[in-house]
Design a protein around this motif. Structure first.
Motif, short mmCIF file in Angstrom:
data_model
loop_
_atom_site.label_atom_id
_atom_site.label_comp_id
_atom_site.label_asym_id
_atom_site.label_seq_id
_atom_site.Cartn_x
_atom_site.Cartn_y
_atom_site.Cartn_z
N LEU A 1 0.60 -1.16 -0.07
CA LEU A 1 0.07 -0.04 0.01
C LEU A 1 0.81 1.18 0.02
CD1 LEU A 1 -2.94 -0.79 2.46
CD2 LEU A 1 -3.19 -0.37 0.07
N HIS A 2 1.91 1.19 0.82
CA HIS A 2 2.81 2.32 0.89
C HIS A 2 3.59 2.54 -0.61
CE1 HIS A 2 4.99 5.26 3.14
NE2 HIS A 2 5.90 5.04 2.76
N LEU A 3 4.00 1.55 -1.22
CA LEU A 3 4.75 1.76 -2.69
C LEU A 3 3.64 2.13 -3.66
CD1 LEU A 3 7.16 1.23 -4.06
CD2 LEU A 3 6.45 -1.04 -4.52
N LEU A 4 2.52 1.46 -3.81
CA LEU A 4 1.28 1.73 -4.39
C LEU A 4 0.88 3.38 -4.08
CD1 LEU A 4 -1.07 -1.19 -4.52
CD2 LEU A 4 0.35 -0.19 -6.48
N GLY A 5 0.82 3.89 -3.15
CA GLY A 5 0.68 5.30 -2.58
C GLY A 5 1.60 6.24 -3.22
N PHE A 6 2.85 5.81 -3.47
CA PHE A 6 3.81 6.68 -4.03
C PHE A 6 3.44 7.14 -5.52
CE2 PHE A 6 6.74 5.82 -0.55
CZ PHE A 6 7.15 7.31 -0.10
N THR B 1 -4.23 9.94 -1.51
CA THR B 1 -3.04 9.43 -1.41
C THR B 1 -2.04 9.59 -0.29
OG1 THR B 1 -2.29 10.33 -3.07
CG2 THR B 1 -3.06 8.25 -3.60
N ALA B 2 -1.94 11.03 0.03
CA ALA B 2 -1.25 11.63 0.98
C ALA B 2 -1.52 11.10 2.39
CB ALA B 2 -1.26 13.01 1.31
N ILE B 3 -3.02 10.80 2.66
CA ILE B 3 -3.24 10.36 3.97
C ILE B 3 -2.89 8.68 4.10
CG2 ILE B 3 -5.50 9.59 5.40
CD1 ILE B 3 -6.73 12.18 4.17
N VAL B 4 -2.99 8.06 2.98
CA VAL B 4 -2.51 6.55 2.77
C VAL B 4 -1.32 6.60 2.81
CG1 VAL B 4 -2.32 4.62 1.39
CG2 VAL B 4 -4.44 5.84 1.24
N LEU B 5 -0.29 7.51 2.49
CA LEU B 5 1.23 7.36 2.69
C LEU B 5 1.51 7.62 3.96
CD1 LEU B 5 2.38 9.04 -0.59
CD2 LEU B 5 2.86 6.70 0.20
N ILE B 6 0.97 8.70 4.56
CA ILE B 6 1.50 9.15 5.93
C ILE B 6 0.66 8.08 7.09
CG2 ILE B 6 0.64 10.59 8.09
CD1 ILE B 6 0.64 12.71 5.57
N PHE B 7 -0.21 7.26 6.76
CA PHE B 7 -0.82 6.17 7.75
C PHE B 7 -0.13 5.05 7.72
CE2 PHE B 7 -3.35 2.49 8.15
CZ PHE B 7 -3.62 2.71 9.74
N LEU C 1 6.80 21.10 -7.88
CA LEU C 1 7.96 21.09 -6.91
C LEU C 1 7.40 19.84 -5.74
CD1 LEU C 1 10.18 22.23 -5.79
CD2 LEU C 1 8.91 23.90 -4.50
N GLU C 2 6.20 19.66 -5.49
CA GLU C 2 5.86 18.65 -4.68
C GLU C 2 5.94 17.29 -5.34
OE1 GLU C 2 2.25 20.60 -2.19
OE2 GLU C 2 1.76 19.78 -4.02
N ALA C 3 5.68 17.25 -6.68
CA ALA C 3 6.18 15.98 -7.32
C ALA C 3 7.41 15.66 -7.28
CB ALA C 3 5.30 15.98 -8.94
N MET D 1 11.33 11.32 -2.06
CA MET D 1 10.81 10.36 -1.17
C MET D 1 11.19 9.03 -1.61
SD MET D 1 7.57 12.34 0.66
CE MET D 1 7.56 10.99 1.87
N MET D 2 10.68 8.82 -2.70
CA MET D 2 10.83 7.34 -3.45
C MET D 2 11.82 6.70 -3.58
SD MET D 2 7.86 7.80 -6.28
CE MET D 2 8.06 6.65 -7.34
N ILE D 3 13.06 7.72 -3.80
CA ILE D 3 14.37 7.36 -4.00
C ILE D 3 15.08 7.00 -2.57
CG2 ILE D 3 16.80 8.15 -4.48
CD1 ILE D 3 15.42 9.73 -6.82
#
Length: 157
Positions: free
Chosen positions: A10-15, A58-64, A135-137, A143-145
Motif C-alpha cells: 500500500l505504501h509503495l502503491l501510494g507513491f 493518497t497523502a493520507i494513505v502514505l502518512i498512515f 515542486l511537490e512531485a 521520497m521514493m528514492i
C-alpha cells in the motif's frame, strides 16, 4: 508477515498514485483559462478537483502506512528509522511537501465552497499552484528514492 507485506505494498502503491495525482493536478491547473468564466472552465475545474482529491487521499494513505510501518511494530521499529539518514531525507521532503501544500489546499477548498455557492472563483493563482504541484512531485520522487535506498540498506547506520 502478511500485514507487513500489505502495508509495504500500500505504501509503495501510494507513491505511484501520489505522483500521478499531483502531476495531474499541475496539468489541470495549467489548463485553466483565467480570462474565461467559471462556466467555461467547468470541465477543467472538475479535473483539478478530482486530481486534488486523489492527491489528498493518497497523502493520507502514505502518512498512515508510513507511520504504521515505522512506529507500529510492523517493520524494523522507530529506533532504526530515527537513526537512518535516508529516513531523515524522506521526512524532510514530507515536511516540505506539507508546507508547500498549505496554500494550494486552502485555496482549492475555498474554490470548491465558492463554486458550490455559485460565486466567482479567482483563478489568477492557478499557475503558481501548478508550479507548486510540480515542486511537490519532485519531492515525492525524492521520497521514493530515499525509500528505495532504505530498503536496500544504503547508508544504514
Amino acid at each position: 508477515m502478511l500485514i507487513r507485506w500489505l502495508l509495504a505494498a500500500l505504501h509503495l502503491l501510494g507513491f505511484g498514485f501520489a505522483l500521478g495525482a499531483v502531476l495531474a493536478r499541475a496539468r489541470a491547473l495549467r489548463r485553466l483559462d483565467v480570462a474565461q468564466s467559471v462556466q467555461a472552465n467547468d470541465v477543467r475545474l472538475r479535473d483539478v478537483f478530482r486530481s486534488d482529491s486523489v492527491w489528498g487521499i493518497t497523502a493520507i494513505v502514505l502518512i498512515f502506512t508510513g507511520l504504521m510501518r515505522a512506529f507500529g511494530g510492523f517493520e524494523k521499529g522507530g529506533s532504526y528509522y530515527l537513526h537512518e539518514p535516508l529516513f531523515h531525507l524522506k521526512m524532510t521532503a514530507l515536511v516540505l511537501i506539507l508546507l508547500i501544500e498549505v496554500s494550494p489546499m486552502l485555496a482549492l477548498i475555498r474554490w470548491r465552497v465558492t463554486l458550490a455557492q455559485g460565486g466567482p472563483i479567482d483563478l489568477t493563482r492557478a499557475r503558481r499552484f501548478a508550479w507548486m504541484s510540480d515542486l511537490e512531485a519532485a519531492l515525492v520522487i525524492v521520497m521514493m528514492i530515499a525509500a528505495s535506498g532504505m530498503a536496500r540498506g544504503v547508508w544504514a547506520s
